[in-house]
Design a protein around this motif. Sequence first.
Motif, PDB file in Angstrom:
ATOM      1  N   VAL A 137     -39.077  44.700  30.791  1.00  0.00           N
ATOM      2  CA  VAL A 137     -39.426  43.346  31.213  1.00  0.00           C
ATOM      3  C   VAL A 137     -40.937  43.182  31.307  1.00  0.00           C
ATOM      4  N   ILE A 190     -43.321  40.448  29.617  1.00  0.00           N
ATOM      5  CA  ILE A 190     -44.144  39.529  30.410  1.00  0.00           C
ATOM      6  C   ILE A 190     -45.619  39.729  30.092  1.00  0.00           C
ATOM      7  N   ASN A 192     -30.054  43.658  36.987  1.00  0.00           N
ATOM      8  CA  ASN A 192     -30.631  43.975  38.286  1.00  0.00           C
ATOM      9  C   ASN A 192     -32.121  43.709  38.361  1.00  0.00           C
ATOM     10  N   VAL A 193     -32.719  43.251  37.245  1.00  0.00           N
ATOM     11  CA  VAL A 193     -34.102  42.779  37.342  1.00  0.00           C
ATOM     12  C   VAL A 193     -34.147  41.297  36.956  1.00  0.00           C
ATOM     13  N   LEU A 197     -37.219  38.976  37.111  1.00  0.00           N
ATOM     14  CA  LEU A 197     -38.256  39.231  36.115  1.00  0.00           C
ATOM     15  C   LEU A 197     -37.819  38.794  34.730  1.00  0.00           C
ATOM     16  N   VAL A 198     -36.509  38.853  34.465  1.00  0.00           N
ATOM     17  CA  VAL A 198     -36.024  38.416  33.160  1.00  0.00           C
ATOM     18  C   VAL A 198     -36.269  36.927  32.991  1.00  0.00           C
ATOM     19  N   PHE A 233     -38.521  35.219  34.405  1.00  0.00           N
ATOM     20  CA  PHE A 233     -39.969  35.104  34.261  1.00  0.00           C
ATOM     21  C   PHE A 233     -40.397  35.453  32.835  1.00  0.00           C
ATOM     22  N   ALA A 234     -39.825  36.524  32.298  1.00  0.00           N
ATOM     23  CA  ALA A 234     -40.194  36.970  30.950  1.00  0.00           C
ATOM     24  C   ALA A 234     -39.803  35.924  29.915  1.00  0.00           C
ATOM     25  N   ASN A 289     -36.224  42.239  49.340  1.00  0.00           N
ATOM     26  CA  ASN A 289     -36.179  43.650  48.984  1.00  0.00           C
ATOM     27  C   ASN A 289     -35.245  43.910  47.814  1.00  0.00           C
ATOM     28  N   LEU A 314     -34.542  42.731  43.307  1.00  0.00           N
ATOM     29  CA  LEU A 314     -34.938  41.941  42.155  1.00  0.00           C
ATOM     30  C   LEU A 314     -33.753  41.193  41.566  1.00  0.00           C
TER      31      LEU A 314
END
Lengths: 100, 172, 342
Positions: free
Chosen positions: B56, B60, C120-121, C124-125, C127-128, C179, C181
Motif C-alpha cells: 500500500v 501511495i 486489514n489495511v 490505507l487501501v 487512501f491509495a 489502534n 487499520l
Amino acid sequence: MVTLEHYLTLSAILFAIGTTGVFLRRNVITVLLSIEIMLNAANLSLVAFGRYWGAVDGQIIVFFVVTVAAAEAAVGLALVIALFRLRESLDPDAFTSLRW
Amino acid sequence: MGLELPVFYVFAAVAVAASALVIGQRSPIYSVMLLIVSFAALAGLYILLDAPFVAVIQIIIYAGAILVLFLFVVMLLNAPKEASGPRPRLAPGPRRAGVVLAAVFAGELVWAVWRTAMAHEPVTAGVPARAVESVHRIGQVLYTDYAFPFEVTSLLIIVAMVGAVVLAKRHV
Amino acid sequence: MPSLTVIVQLGLVVAVFVMLMLSSAVMVYAERKVAAFIQQREGPNRVGPKGLFQPFADVIKLMFKEELRPGGADTVLFLLAPVISATAAFAAFAVVPFGAATTFFGLLPEPIKLQVADVNVAVLVVFAITSMSVYGIVLAGWSSNSKYSLLGGLRSASQMISYELSYGLALASVLVIANSLSLTDIVNHQSGYWLGFIPKWFVVVQPVGFLIFMISGVAETNRAPFDFPEAEQELVAGYHTEYSSMAFAMFFLAEYINMVTVSAVATDLFLGGWHGPFLPESLGWIWFLVKISALLFFYIWMRWTLPRYRYDQLMQFGWKILLPLAVLNLLVTAAGVILLGA
C-alpha cells in the motif's frame, strides 16, 4: 512453489533494465525513472529476504529506500527544471560543459 | 496454494514488460505511466510476500506522490520526445570493454543466485505469514531498533525540501 | 455450504456496483433540486413525476452525443483518462464496509460482511486508490492539447496532492485512537454510549480531525468551494473541457462516486458507521444510508451557498493552516492516547 530464487532473479532483471535505461536514454527524466526502477528492484529483494527470514527489517529498510527515493526525485526534478531553463534541453549531453 | 506460482509469473511479466517499455520508448509521459503499471505489479508481488503494508505504501508514495511529481515536471516543461538521431559514439576499445564487463556482471549475478542453497527454498514456507504482515510489529521495530535512522530520514527530507525550493526558484 | 456464500458475495459485488451507479443518478437529481430550492426555483419537473427521470434523460442524451476528439490530442491517453477516473472511483468503495455482518433474516447459513473485500489495511487501501484518481485528471488535462484543460489539470493535481497530506493526517489521528487499520474494527470501536446518551463516535473526540477530513475531502473531490479545476469563469470546464458524450459522463460519474466514497469513509471513521439508536444491528445499514445522505446533502448545500475561493488562497490555506493544524491534532491525539491509556 515460488522460491527465493524467483524473486532474486526478477529483481536482477529489473535492476538490469534500470541500469540499461540510465546508460541508454538521452532524456534526464527517463534517466531518473530508470533509477527508480533500480531502487525498486532492490526493494523487491529486501522484502523477499525479509519474508524468508520472517523479519520485518526488510520492510523497514524499504521504507527508508522510499524516503530516499522521494528526496532524490524532489531534488533531481528541481535540478532538471533549473537545467531546462538554462539550456532548453533535457539531453544529458547538453550539460557537459563545466561552466557557461 | 497452487495459484501462487502463476500469479507470481503474471505480476513478474507485467513488471518486466512495463519496465522494459519505460526505457524502450521515447515519450516521457508514456514512460511515467508505464512505470506506474510496473510499480502496481510490484505492489502485487509484495502482497504475495505477505507485506500488504509495503504494497500500500508503494502505491501511495511511489505511484501517488513521486510519479505525480514526475508527471508534473514532464507537463510543465512540455518535455519533447527524445531526439532519435545517432548519438556520439564511444571509441570501439572502451565499448568492447564495457560489453565484457556487463557480461561478467550478469554472469556473476546468475552464479551467485544459483550457488546459494537457500535461494532454492520456497520463500513463504519457513515462517508463518503472521510474523511479517502485522503493521503493529513493523511499527514497534521501526520506532525502537530503527529510531535513529528514522530520525535521520526526517533530516534528509528537510534538506531535500530546502534544496528543491532553492534549485527550482527563478531568482535566488 | 461455501458455494452459496460465494454466490452471495458475487451478488454483493454486483449490488454495490449498481448501488453506486444509482447513487450518482440520485445525486444528479438531488443536486439540481436542492440548487433549485436554494435559488427559489422549481428545478427539473418535466421528465416523469416531479422530474424524477431527469438523470436518466441526461444519460440518454449524453449517450447519443457525438464523441469529439480534439486535433493533436494524444489518442491513447485521451481515452484512458476517463477510464482511470471512473475505475479509481469505483474501486475505492470496494473496501468500505456499510453494515454489520448479517444473515439476511436467516436466509444464509453463515453471516456475511456487508463489504466487498475485508482488507486489514483497508484505510490505507482507500487512501491509495483515491491517490490514483489524480492521474485521470492530469492525463485528461494534458492529452486534450488545450490550454484550458492543461491549466485545469495542473491545478486540480496540485490541489489534490496538497490536500492529500491533511487528509492522511486526519485519518491517522483516528487510527491512533482505534489502534487498527481495518475499517470494520474502527466502526466496531464506536459502538455504545458515554454516560448513556452520547454516542461513542470519533467525531466527539476528534472534532478537529473530522473538520479537517471533510475540508480535505471536498478539496480531494474537486467540489465547490474548491472546484478550481472546473472554474467556469476562467477555465471553461477545466480538465474535461474537450470531453463529450460518454467520456464526459464517466468524469461526471467519477465525481459523484468520489463524493459518495468520501462520505462513506467519513461515516465509518467519524460518525460511527452503522451504529445508531432504535434499530437492531442487522438493520444498521439504514443508519449508514441516513448518515451518508446527510453528508452528501451538506456537500450540495455548500456548493450552492459558498463562493469559489481563489486558487492561491486555496493553496495557502492548505499548506499554511490546514496542514499544521492536522499535525497538531495528530500530536495532541497521540499524547492523549498515551496519557489516558485509552
